[in-house]
Design a protein around this motif. Sequence first.
Motif, PDB file in Angstrom:
ATOM      1  N   ALA A  55      -0.261  -1.874   3.265  1.00 56.96           N
ATOM      2  CA  ALA A  55       0.920  -2.820   3.090  1.00 56.96           C
ATOM      3  C   ALA A  55       0.956  -3.952   2.664  1.00 56.96           C
ATOM      4  O   ALA A  55       2.007  -4.164   1.602  1.00 56.96           O
ATOM      5  CB  ALA A  55       0.854  -3.838   4.403  1.00 56.96           C
ATOM      6  N   ARG A  56      -0.067  -4.531   2.462  1.00 59.82           N
ATOM      7  CA  ARG A  56      -0.099  -5.632   1.233  1.00 59.82           C
ATOM      8  C   ARG A  56      -0.205  -5.120  -0.069  1.00 59.82           C
ATOM      9  O   ARG A  56       0.804  -5.949  -1.164  1.00 59.82           O
ATOM     10  CB  ARG A  56      -1.795  -6.393   1.209  1.00 59.82           C
ATOM     11  CG  ARG A  56      -1.880  -7.049   2.557  1.00 59.82           C
ATOM     12  CD  ARG A  56      -2.868  -8.029   1.973  1.00 59.82           C
ATOM     13  NE  ARG A  56      -2.838  -8.967   3.669  1.00 59.82           N
ATOM     14  CZ  ARG A  56      -2.656 -10.277   3.622  1.00 59.82           C
ATOM     15  NH1 ARG A  56      -2.158 -10.807   2.159  1.00 59.82           N
ATOM     16  NH2 ARG A  56      -2.532 -11.181   4.711  1.00 59.82           N
ATOM     17  N   VAL A  58       1.610  -2.709  -1.196  1.00 65.28           N
ATOM     18  CA  VAL A  58       2.905  -1.311  -1.890  1.00 65.28           C
ATOM     19  C   VAL A  58       3.689  -3.396  -1.751  1.00 65.28           C
ATOM     20  O   VAL A  58       4.748  -3.156  -2.949  1.00 65.28           O
ATOM     21  CB  VAL A  58       3.331  -1.046  -0.492  1.00 65.28           C
ATOM     22  CG1 VAL A  58       4.466  -0.505  -0.555  1.00 65.28           C
ATOM     23  CG2 VAL A  58       2.721   0.081  -0.747  1.00 65.28           C
ATOM     24  N   GLU A  59       3.155  -3.944  -1.156  1.00 68.59           N
ATOM     25  CA  GLU A  59       4.592  -5.355  -1.375  1.00 68.59           C
ATOM     26  C   GLU A  59       3.953  -6.720  -2.398  1.00 68.59           C
ATOM     27  O   GLU A  59       4.595  -7.330  -1.799  1.00 68.59           O
ATOM     28  CB  GLU A  59       4.383  -5.983   0.171  1.00 68.59           C
ATOM     29  CG  GLU A  59       5.939  -5.301   1.312  1.00 68.59           C
ATOM     30  CD  GLU A  59       4.932  -5.836   2.874  1.00 68.59           C
ATOM     31  OE1 GLU A  59       4.360  -6.091   2.998  1.00 68.59           O
ATOM     32  OE2 GLU A  59       5.664  -4.932   3.412  1.00 68.59           O
ATOM     33  N   ARG A  61       1.020  -9.127  -1.561  1.00 65.68           N
ATOM     34  CA  ARG A  61       0.755  -9.528  -1.008  1.00 65.68           C
ATOM     35  C   ARG A  61      -0.616  -9.445  -1.408  1.00 65.68           C
ATOM     36  O   ARG A  61      -1.026  -9.609  -0.498  1.00 65.68           O
ATOM     37  CB  ARG A  61       1.288  -9.691   0.099  1.00 65.68           C
ATOM     38  CG  ARG A  61       3.111 -10.176   0.365  1.00 65.68           C
ATOM     39  CD  ARG A  61       3.158  -9.971   2.001  1.00 65.68           C
ATOM     40  NE  ARG A  61       2.930  -8.522   2.761  1.00 65.68           N
ATOM     41  CZ  ARG A  61       2.159  -8.414   3.505  1.00 65.68           C
ATOM     42  NH1 ARG A  61       1.134  -9.548   3.640  1.00 65.68           N
ATOM     43  NH2 ARG A  61       1.606  -7.341   3.933  1.00 65.68           N
ATOM     44  N   GLU A  90       2.996   1.780  10.504  1.00 63.41           N
ATOM     45  CA  GLU A  90       2.916   0.633   9.072  1.00 63.41           C
ATOM     46  C   GLU A  90       1.341   2.218   8.351  1.00 63.41           C
ATOM     47  O   GLU A  90       1.822   1.997   6.857  1.00 63.41           O
ATOM     48  CB  GLU A  90       1.965  -0.197   8.916  1.00 63.41           C
ATOM     49  CG  GLU A  90       1.979  -0.704   8.293  1.00 63.41           C
ATOM     50  CD  GLU A  90       1.518  -2.360   8.712  1.00 63.41           C
ATOM     51  OE1 GLU A  90       1.570  -3.465   8.290  1.00 63.41           O
ATOM     52  OE2 GLU A  90       0.278  -2.203   9.245  1.00 63.41           O
ATOM     53  N   GLU A  97       2.661   4.831   0.565  1.00 64.64           N
ATOM     54  CA  GLU A  97       3.418   4.661  -0.855  1.00 64.64           C
ATOM     55  C   GLU A  97       2.169   3.638  -2.118  1.00 64.64           C
ATOM     56  O   GLU A  97       2.813   3.556  -2.728  1.00 64.64           O
ATOM     57  CB  GLU A  97       4.061   3.625  -0.121  1.00 64.64           C
ATOM     58  CG  GLU A  97       5.858   4.712   0.765  1.00 64.64           C
ATOM     59  CD  GLU A  97       6.432   5.277  -0.888  1.00 64.64           C
ATOM     60  OE1 GLU A  97       6.296   4.664  -1.236  1.00 64.64           O
ATOM     61  OE2 GLU A  97       6.976   6.084  -0.303  1.00 64.64           O
TER      62      GLU A  97
END
Length: 218
Positions: A55-56, A58-59, A61, A90, A97
């Motif tokens: 997630a980090r 993809v986003e 962060r 998630e 992604e």
Amino acid sequence: MEIREPELPRRLLLTERAALMPLLRRTPEELFSRRTACPDWNVRQVLAHCGAALARIVEGRLEQAVFSPESNAADVAERDAWPLRKVLDELDWGMAEAGVAIAAREDGLLDTVALGEWVHAGDVRDAFGEPGAYGGDSTDSALTLIGVASRRRGNPLVHATLPGRDAALVLGVGGDGRPPAQLTADAATLVRLCTGRPLKSSLYELSGAREEELYIYD
């Protein structure tokens, strides 16, 4: 200079997603409390770490010290109160992604995050007692990235002979006058060796290097 394959991490993640997510979705929730090869984490926590890392990416962060032990522990703790379904959702989304964002990084520094996800998937299968924990359709891609990681780390040069491969897998770097170490093992044992997972010494032969010199992680 090593030629990077920018789509390799994406292929690894997508192939592993297809293998792992159905297993996770059908496994009873009580089994997610089983311990894993990661001393501080059970299965659920390993998966929370994996989903958070993707997630980090993809986003975007990716602040300083991201993926440090402290950062990873904080990400896992943040997800302790999540229902299991949300943790798995998630992870599923991240595996689908993150490959695009990893490929877009020209420096390739995130490529081995995909490898780490694959290794952790093996940790989960191992905890569940699934056969071929560190194997499957993604093995060749994972072995390629293990070679990349070993060279980035500056590990000693190792020629690894694996069943079913015509040529040795080359790990590490040379140039210091030290002759190549020789390793004979199956692919799963090589993965365990290079990532510090438990194994039986009878499953491999290693000469010219110590086990710890093969590690690709601190």
